[in-house]
Design a protein around this motif. Structure first.
Motif, PDB file in Angstrom:
ATOM      1  N   THR A  26       0.833  -1.209   0.000  1.00 24.44           N
ATOM      2  CA  THR A  26       0.000   0.000   0.000  1.00 24.44           C
ATOM      3  C   THR A  26       0.865   1.256   0.000  1.00 24.44           C
ATOM      4  O   THR A  26       0.633   2.189  -0.770  1.00 24.44           O
ATOM      5  CB  THR A  26      -0.940  -0.004   1.227  1.00 24.44           C
ATOM      6  OG1 THR A  26      -1.795  -1.142   1.129  1.00 24.44           O
ATOM      7  CG2 THR A  26      -1.775   1.254   1.281  1.00 24.44           C
ATOM      8  N   ALA A  28       3.771   1.587  -1.091  1.00 27.06           N
ATOM      9  CA  ALA A  28       4.536   1.704  -2.333  1.00 27.06           C
ATOM     10  C   ALA A  28       3.636   1.967  -3.535  1.00 27.06           C
ATOM     11  O   ALA A  28       4.106   1.983  -4.661  1.00 27.06           O
ATOM     12  CB  ALA A  28       5.358   0.435  -2.550  1.00 27.06           C
ATOM     13  N   GLY A  29       2.343   2.144  -3.298  1.00 29.20           N
ATOM     14  CA  GLY A  29       1.462   2.519  -4.404  1.00 29.20           C
ATOM     15  C   GLY A  29       0.570   1.393  -4.911  1.00 29.20           C
ATOM     16  O   GLY A  29      -0.223   1.603  -5.811  1.00 29.20           O
ATOM     17  N   GLU A  31      -2.248  -0.387  -3.649  1.00 31.59           N
ATOM     18  CA  GLU A  31      -3.128  -0.323  -2.490  1.00 31.59           C
ATOM     19  C   GLU A  31      -3.836  -1.652  -2.257  1.00 31.59           C
ATOM     20  O   GLU A  31      -4.456  -2.199  -3.165  1.00 31.59           O
ATOM     21  CB  GLU A  31      -4.168   0.785  -2.663  1.00 31.59           C
ATOM     22  CG  GLU A  31      -4.949   1.008  -1.383  1.00 31.59           C
ATOM     23  CD  GLU A  31      -5.919   2.175  -1.458  1.00 31.59           C
ATOM     24  OE1 GLU A  31      -6.040   2.769  -2.543  1.00 31.59           O
ATOM     25  OE2 GLU A  31      -6.549   2.459  -0.429  1.00 31.59           O
ATOM     26  N   GLU A 162      -6.392  -2.775  -5.034  1.00 35.41           N
ATOM     27  CA  GLU A 162      -7.123  -1.692  -5.708  1.00 35.41           C
ATOM     28  C   GLU A 162      -6.109  -0.947  -6.565  1.00 35.41           C
ATOM     29  O   GLU A 162      -5.460  -0.012  -6.120  1.00 35.41           O
ATOM     30  CB  GLU A 162      -7.790  -0.786  -4.667  1.00 35.41           C
ATOM     31  CG  GLU A 162      -8.866  -1.546  -3.908  1.00 35.41           C
ATOM     32  CD  GLU A 162      -9.486  -0.758  -2.757  1.00 35.41           C
ATOM     33  OE1 GLU A 162      -9.071   0.387  -2.505  1.00 35.41           O
ATOM     34  OE2 GLU A 162     -10.386  -1.320  -2.106  1.00 35.41           O
ATOM     35  N   THR A 164      -4.194   1.242  -9.433  1.00 38.04           N
ATOM     36  CA  THR A 164      -4.335   2.470 -10.218  1.00 38.04           C
ATOM     37  C   THR A 164      -4.070   2.097 -11.684  1.00 38.04           C
ATOM     38  O   THR A 164      -3.380   1.104 -11.955  1.00 38.04           O
ATOM     39  CB  THR A 164      -3.320   3.518  -9.731  1.00 38.04           C
ATOM     40  OG1 THR A 164      -2.019   2.924  -9.727  1.00 38.04           O
ATOM     41  CG2 THR A 164      -3.656   3.971  -8.321  1.00 38.04           C
ATOM     42  N   PRO A 165      -4.586   2.886 -12.637  1.00 40.86           N
ATOM     43  CA  PRO A 165      -4.521   2.458 -14.039  1.00 40.86           C
ATOM     44  C   PRO A 165      -3.113   2.336 -14.595  1.00 40.86           C
ATOM     45  O   PRO A 165      -2.916   1.686 -15.621  1.00 40.86           O
ATOM     46  CB  PRO A 165      -5.289   3.546 -14.796  1.00 40.86           C
ATOM     47  CG  PRO A 165      -5.818   4.492 -13.808  1.00 40.86           C
ATOM     48  CD  PRO A 165      -5.336   4.123 -12.455  1.00 40.86           C
ATOM     49  N   ASN A 166      -2.130   2.942 -13.947  1.00 46.36           N
ATOM     50  CA  ASN A 166      -0.767   2.858 -14.490  1.00 46.36           C
ATOM     51  C   ASN A 166      -0.101   1.521 -14.204  1.00 46.36           C
ATOM     52  O   ASN A 166       0.768   1.103 -14.941  1.00 46.36           O
ATOM     53  CB  ASN A 166       0.098   3.983 -13.917  1.00 46.36           C
ATOM     54  CG  ASN A 166       0.184   3.920 -12.404  1.00 46.36           C
ATOM     55  OD1 ASN A 166      -0.789   3.574 -11.740  1.00 46.36           O
ATOM     56  ND2 ASN A 166       1.327   4.249 -11.849  1.00 46.36           N
TER      57      ASN A 166
END
Lengths: 800, 357
Positions: A26, A28-29, A31, A162, A164-166
């Protein structure tokens, strides 16, 4: 995305608790929304049924002997599918299970069932919390290890990511494994792709060409011959189920499994259904159609990329396969495809066909071309493993002129410092890049040339690499400093200040702020007589509902609706205001957005109280607020009787400063009141338009005016004027007279003792001189002059 | 009352005058009678004044002694007058305290009860916190071009990240067939608009309404506010971003709140940040907490260093300038501060809700 830890652990060692792993991901991006524990059973084991006998006292029950390898127990079982030799989930006495009778989790106790003691329980899915099937017991695979704790065998923890689109990479288990390895200091164990090739090489058996390389950067294929289509082995089905996919058949399941593993979508064709053993990757022809795997017949256009055989499309590239080449039970030879399709074209096709698939979810984000052959070989090996057959030697691999070179991005220590405000030691930078799977070489002092690994499509520029470094070492490591640059000059936005000032004045005047949606219906505008059929308001192209379709051109409908919805709760007073924008279309440009304030006043003038009268709010309450607001702003306004279809005839004024219209004030038209079901004897309202008010503000600061040193003189003046003469006109004339400082209207009277067609207005008039005390004589002389003027201009006479 | 005497005054007659005047004064119960008494003794034609006038007919020696007595008498009567007035006032107050006693438990006369909308209050609070750190406040259009809402923010057409913002499009019959006008999905288009208009240094916050094509539920509204922030200049770093937002959170939520920065993604920043504060419902404990969904942390805003493509898009030299941007939802902050459990209350405009703030 669902990430089963049991699957993740195939590729990377995880020796920290799931919660700790979730926390690190989480931060580290990546989530983690939820950590779901499957299992957590105590005293439940893998058992084997060694004997099944009828129950002496019940037809439907049976007595079973279950062994855990070290112990044998006799249990009563009512499941129809219990059989000798079956591997089962066996709960010993004391196991905490879901009790289907009490509908609670309870420890299992020794029970006598129809006179026979049961020393445990063979469990259904429901009792173990593995689903809601209670029709029979769970049948474990034959190779389930008897005596093992069920928790070790079936238990799992699933992280719900969850994303993110990247972070396309983390849609794959291996992608997350790389991330976990970097965050926990481990190494990734890549899956193996070993298979034996035999027979005629693939290039002799099929002819593949890519006609539109701009939409297909790489196309790879392998050929597996003599397969046997059937259900997948249990492990494969379990993997797919744990990730939320439905098992179909061994070959198709392998393509899905490898997609989840590597991210690369694959497609399998029935080789024998491909006309002339020819595949052309091309744009669809205008009249072509394709019946896709979901049974829909789809019209195609040149915007769609298809996989075609010698004649017709057999698949919609990177979106969905065609029914005409589908793998079936009778399929013997499989052509396996792994390609790199163009992301935005793929997304457009998926959107226009309203067809988002697991494949498009990945392709639209731009998969890297290095991935295709890796995934192809892995899937080829697995198909041979689970469906048999022989693999034709070699693969087809068509690469567009664009090539497949991995991006190389520079990273300088200076850039890191400039962006983060701290230095990161070169060694730490290098180790972090290594851990994430990036490779690098030193270009010059303080500069690295970094090659991005094939699973990361989101790293393209130096800033991306800075983020890679800082998110891995942790944002906490970055210091906290305050901006040290000079404070820029702030160009004020006067209309905001004006709006805030008016809002404060209105709240202080006892009016409650409301905020409404700006989308309305034409009917709502029409109801308040604010719809201009020749200049319709802006419409939404994709309204969410028919009651939110048009951008409002007035706030009146909104605040009146607020009055309607609140009037049921009390008898008032209702004093509401909204400060919002109205939207006025302009050709070829964004609409004009007018800052507007709307107020409604209705019901009791005072809060119900033992002290107050029960008079009702009316026009003059509204006007009083307008006056006090404009006075505070220093705007000299006039009020002219006006006609507005939304306001009561004869009870409406336009507010002006010179020629500019600042707003409207009035009582709402009875017909409007009725349409909106406003059960109020009268509803007063006003609107203020902020832009003209801003323009009417005094251009200079208010200047101090010295206090008068000499006393003023007061005279009361009762004037009889014709009925159509307005108080405003009289006041204006009085104020214009020399020596008069202030005037107050204190009484209006018509009726007895006053001629019909006339009315009496009574004023306190204040005379004041700056340089002396006025004498009686001076005041009287001035008053006489005033009376003469009033008589001449307005036919006003002193009341007898 | 004694008739004015024409006889020359004597010590005895003065004494008698004091006696009779005092006796009379004691019988008087209201201020009006007392005033009449004052006129009759101390007024221009009052008894004592007459006495003083009679002094003229005395010889010098007597005039001195009797004159002194007369002046003393005047002072005495004036003192007694003052005392009597005080007594009468006290008596009157006692009387009114007893007879006109108020029921102090009755409700007071209602003062006017206008309030600002809770969103307005929170937006102002947020802006004030940044204004104190040298930020200006600006606003922008709610109806925007695709260009500013997406393209200038490194979200070109067809970019998968567009899925993060479900958009309400305006039916403006763009020549290409589609629509290029929309209700802004965030306040971020003002990043480009502000930067286009001037050279760094820039420090602004941008409050305003935003819209999304989304079903509403307890935590989602299709119509909501955002406060965007932007700082661009030479030498602005990620550490400055952390410091600025940390200072904001302290002002907004109190000094004892803990703050967490973690990696997040928005196409117009790099690196991207999600800022959370420790949950004030469970104090970061997390276990079984509805507010923070067991995590112990509540997401407050997204932020990050402005993406070089955004800076390049407005013609800034990315070798010279860096900057950070952030954005937050005031309703969410209001919900946390006031314990509001459903965002739909905000724009339902029920007075029973609005009057609570």
């Amino acid at each position: 995305m669902r990430l089963p830890l049991s699957w993740l652990k195939q590729y990377v060692d995880v020796d920290i608790p799931a919660q700790e792993l979730a926390h690190r991901l989480t931060m580290a991006g990546i989530e983690v929304g939820e950590v779901e524990v499957i299992g957590g059973w105590n005293e439940v084991f893998v058992g084997q049924v060694t004997d099944v006998r009828p129950h002496p006292n019940a037809d439907r029950l049976r007595l079973c002997v279950v062994t855990t390898g070290t112990e044998e127990m006799e249990v009563v079982c009512g499941a129809p599918n219990v059989a000798t030799g079956l591997k089962v989930c066996f709960a010993k006495i004391g196991a905490n299970l879901y009790n289907t009778h009490t509908e609670r989790h309870e420890p299992l106790a020794v029970a006598k069932i129809r006179g026979v003691e049961s020393q445990g329980m063979i469990c259904s899915g429901l009792e173990l919390g593995l689903g809601d099937d209670h029709s029979g017991i769970i049948e474990l695979p034959e190779d389930a290890p008897t005596g093992a704790l069920l928790n070790d065998y079936l238990g799992d923890t699933v992280l719900d990511l969850e994303l993110t689109p990247n972070r396309l990479d983390c849609l794959s288990i291996l992608g997350v494994a790389h991330e976990v390895a970097a965050l926990t200091g481990k190494k990734v164990k890549e899956p193996v792709a070993d298979y034996k090739e035999s027979g005629a090489p693939i290039i002799e058996q099929i002819n593949i060409s890519v006609a539109n390389p701009e939409l297909c950067r790489r196309y790879t294929a392998s050929l597996i011959q003599g397969v046997k289509i059937g259900p997948s082995p249990q492990w494969l089905q379990d993997r797919l189920t744990s990730a939320g996919l439905r098992p179909i058949s061994n070959v198709v399941d392998v393509t899905n499994f490898v997609m989840l593993e590597y991210n690369q979508p694959l497609h399998s064709f029935d080789f024998d259904l491909i006309k002339d053993a020819t595949i052309i990757v091309r744009r669809a022809k205008p009249s072509e159609t394709l019946t896709t795997l979901d049974g829909a017949e789809r019209k195609l256009s040149a915007e769609n990329l298809v996989i075609a055989d010698a004649n017709d499309p057999i698949g919609l590239g990177g979106v969905i396969g065609g029914a005409n080449s589908e793998i079936s039970d009778g399929t013997v030879n499989v052509l396996l495809e792994a390609a790199t399709f163009n992301g935005s074209n793929n997304r457009e096709t998926a959107q226009s066909m309203e067809l988002r698939t697991e494949a498009t979810l990945r392709f639209e984000k731009g998969l890297r071309p290095e991935l295709a052959p890796i995934a192809l070989r892995r899937a080829t090996a697995l198909i041979q493993e689970v469906a048999g057959g022989t693999v034709a030697p070699g693969i087809v691999d068509i690469i567009s002129d664009e090539g497949i070179d991995a991006p190389v991005v520079p990273l300088t220590s200076e850039k890191i410092k400039r962006m983060l405000g701290m230095e990161v030691p070169a060694k730490q930078v290098e180790e972090t890049l290594d851990a994430l799977g990036f490779t690098w070489e030193s270009a010059s002092k303080g500069e690295l040339k970094v090659t991005v690994p094939y699973w990361r499509n989101d790293v393209n520029i130096e800033e991306d690499l800075v983020e890679e470094v800082v998110r891995t070492i942790g944002y906490d490591a970055v210091p906290t400093t305050m901006l040290s640059s000079p404070i820029p000059f702030q160009q004020p936005m006067p209309i905001m200040g004006l709006r805030d000032q008016i809002k404060d004045l209105l709240a202080a005047a006892g009016i409650q702020e409301v905020i409404n949606y700006p989308l309305v219906t034409l009917e709502q505008l029409e109801q308040v007589e604010q719809l201009d059929q020749l200049a319709l308001p802006l419409r939404m192209a994709n309204p969410m509902s028919s009651d939110r379709e048009y951008l409002r051109t007035t706030l009146r409908a909104s605040v009146l609706a607020n009055l309607a919805s609140n009037q049921g709760h009390s008898a008032g007073p209702f004093r509401l205001f909204e400060a919002g924008r109205t939207f006025h279309p302009r050709k070829g440009d964004l609409p004009e957005e007018h800052e507007t304030i709307a107020v409604v006043l209705a019901g009791l003038r005072h809060e119900p109280s033992w002290l107050e009268d029960e008079s009702l709010l009316d026009f003059y309450d509204a006007k009083g607020v307008v006056e006090s607001v404009l006075e505070r702003l220093g705007v000299a306004a006039t009020y002219e009787s006006a006609d507005d279809l939304g306001f009561h005839p004869g009870r409406c004024a336009v507010i002006k400063a010179d020629k500019a219209v600042l707003g409207m004030v009035g009582e709402i038209h009875p017909a409007v009141k009725e349409r909106l079901s406003l059960n109020q004897p009268q509803v007063a309202a006003f609107e203020l338009y902020l832009a003209p008010i801003l323009a009417a503000l005094p251009s200079s600061q208010r200047q101090f005016e010295p206090l008068p040193i000499y006393p003023s003189a007061t005279r009361d003046l009762a004037l009889v004027v014709p009925s159509d003469v307005t108080a405003g006109r009289v006041t204006q004339l009085i104020l214009r007279h020399r020596g008069i400082d202030r005037v107050e209207l204190f009484d209006i009277y018509a009726g007895e003792n006053i001629d019909a067609g006339s009315k009496s207005l009574a004023f306190h008039v204040y005379f004041q001189a700056r340089d002396r005390t006025l004498t009686n004589e001076e005041v009287n002389r001035s008053l006489d002059g005033l009376l003469r003027t009033l008589e001449r201009e307005l036919n006003a006479i002193l009341r007898a | 009352m004694t008739e004015p005497s024409t006889q020359p005054p004597t010590a005895q007659s003065i004494d008698e005058l004091i006696g009779s005047a005092s006796a009379e004064l004691d019988t008087l119960a209201d201020l009006e009678a007392v005033d009449q008494w004052r006129v009759s003794y101390l007024g221009r034609r009052g008894s004592l004044t007459t006495v003083l006038r009679g002094l003229a007919s005395l010889d010098v020696e007597e005039r001195r002694t009797i004159g002194a007595l007369a002046n003393q008498a005047k002072n005495t009567l004036e003192e007694r007058l003052e005392e009597r007035v005080r007594q009468i006032n006290v008596a009157a107050l006692d009387l009114s305290a007893n007879q006109g006693r108020l029921d102090v438990t009755l409700p007071g006369r209602p003062a006017l009860g206008g309030r600002l909308h809770p969103t307005t209050k929170i937006v102002r609070e947020i802006c004030d916190a940044f204004v104190a750190m040298g930020f200006g406040v600006v606003e922008g259009p709610e109806v925007e071009w695709d260009h500013y809402n997406f393209e200038m923010l490194n979200i070109p057409k067809g970019h998968p990240a567009r899925d993060m913002w479900n958009t309400l499009w305006v039916d403006n019959q763009d020549p290409s067939g589609g629509s290029n006008m929309l209700l802004r999905t965030h306040t971020s288009p003002m990043q480009a608009r502000v930067m286009e208009g001037r050279e760094p240094p820039i420090r602004v916050v941008v409050p305003g309404k935003c819209y999304r094509y989304e079903a509403t539920d307890a935590t989602h509204e299709w119509h909501f506010y955002q406060v965007e922030g932007l700082a661009v200049g030479e030498g602005i770093t990620f550490a400055d971003l952390k410091g600025t937002l940390y200072e904001f959170a302290r002002r907004m939520f109190g000094e004892e709140r803990k703050i967490r920065f973690r990696c997040d993604y928005f196409p117009f920043v790099e690196p991207g940040v999600d800022m959370s504060i420790d949950c004030f419902a469970c104090d970061g404990d997390g276990e079984g907490c509805r507010i923070c969904r067991d995590s112990g942390w509540i997401e407050i805003m997204g932020a990050g260093m402005i993406h070089p493509k955004v800076l390049e898009g407005v013609g800034y030299d990315t070798e010279k300038y860096t900057g950070f941007a952030f954005g937050m939802g005031p309703e969410r902050i209001a919900m946390l501060k006031y314990g509001i459990d459903d965002i739909r209350h905000f724009y339902a405009n029920d007075l029973r809700f609005l009057r609570q703030f």
